[in-house]
Design an enzyme around this catalytic site. Sequence first.
Site, short mmCIF file in Angstrom:
data_model
loop_
_atom_site.label_atom_id
_atom_site.label_comp_id
_atom_site.label_asym_id
_atom_site.label_seq_id
_atom_site.Cartn_x
_atom_site.Cartn_y
_atom_site.Cartn_z
N HIS A 105 0.81 -1.22 0.00
CA HIS A 105 0.00 0.00 0.00
C HIS A 105 0.84 1.27 0.00
CE1 HIS A 105 -3.61 -2.36 0.36
NE2 HIS A 105 -4.35 -1.26 0.40
N TYR A 283 -1.89 -8.29 -7.95
CA TYR A 283 -1.45 -8.32 -6.55
C TYR A 283 -2.63 -8.30 -5.58
CZ TYR A 283 3.01 -8.08 -4.01
OH TYR A 283 4.13 -8.37 -3.29
N HIS A 286 -6.49 -11.48 -2.08
CA HIS A 286 -7.47 -11.63 -1.01
C HIS A 286 -7.82 -13.08 -0.66
CE1 HIS A 286 -7.70 -7.39 -1.97
NE2 HIS A 286 -8.35 -7.18 -0.86
#
EC number: 1.14.99.1
Length: 354
Positions: A105, A283, A286
């Site tokens: 992130h 990417y 989850h």
Amino acid sequence: MNATFIREVLMRLVLTVRSNLIPSPPTYNSAHDYISWESFSNVSYYTRILPSVPKDCPTPMGTKGKKQLPDVQLLAQQLLLRREFIPAPQGTNILFAFFAQHFTHQFFKTSGKMGPGFTKALGHGVDLGHIYGDNLERQYHLRLFKDGKLKYQVLDGEVYPPSVEQASVLMRYPPGVPPERQMAVGQEVFGLLPGLMLFSTIWLREHNRVCDLLKEEHPTWDDEQLFQTTRLILIGETIKIVIEEYVQHLSGYFLQLKFDPELLFRAQFQYRNRIAMEFNHLYHWHPLMPNSFQVGSQEYSYEQFLFNTSMLVDYGVEALVDAFSRQRAGRIGGGRNFDYHVLHVAVDVIKESR
């Protein structure tokens, strides 16, 4: 000595061969299907490896195939939704999953206002913007401006990120969460998961620890030099962990990977990194997320886990690291392993890719 030399030769080969697969300068972006100065210079765009399908093609996929792509919700339900939890075959745990999400992130910050082809991140590499903020104003709000350190608060005798009351930055919490219960860190969405705030706390403590060491070693350095040097050290620490632990685990290589910038000092190498839109799409891991979260004897549903502002302090860093390292993560590839709570993410990625 011979084993070290061979390892370094092989590592240099791995780095140069893989880097040569990346187009340099960057080729396309969401606005240009041809080489352009804008694609090269404007880092607000994600770059693109593949050009888009030409507008005059008769089908969405080109010159062949069906005239209409299948319904996204149907695809997700049939091919991606988890029937039963499939554990990661490498033995990956959810601490790894939270590290992956925390780490990425800093360069995956898709712009909601500009659109999916754009990133809000100023850097396209490991700059630790998720720790220090991605702009100078946010960084200044997070800094203590003493001894190079970041702001912090002490709760139950332990150091944690400051509250939004203490560091006035935007954090994305649900309405009704008071500022004193919102922790302020470099990335505004990290209040979403206790695992993300866990790693934010670990890196905050490490930053301030390194500042103490540097001040002792260099008593004449001012706050700014201590801060800037510590940031460089933490960037190096992060890259070392990512290559020697994180990528090592993912790769399955028998070769022990090594982070050593000197390996490429005499090699022709492209150092400027650019994040590709395709990389951003791929990417989204989850499926790593379990059906629920086990901490000690307590099981937490997604509803209990998301935006849980007290779990980190209630359990403490050590207890959460222990719990997350014991719980198995899900298998990433192969389909049918998205928990229904995160299936909407896959749907959005398919829509973006189209």
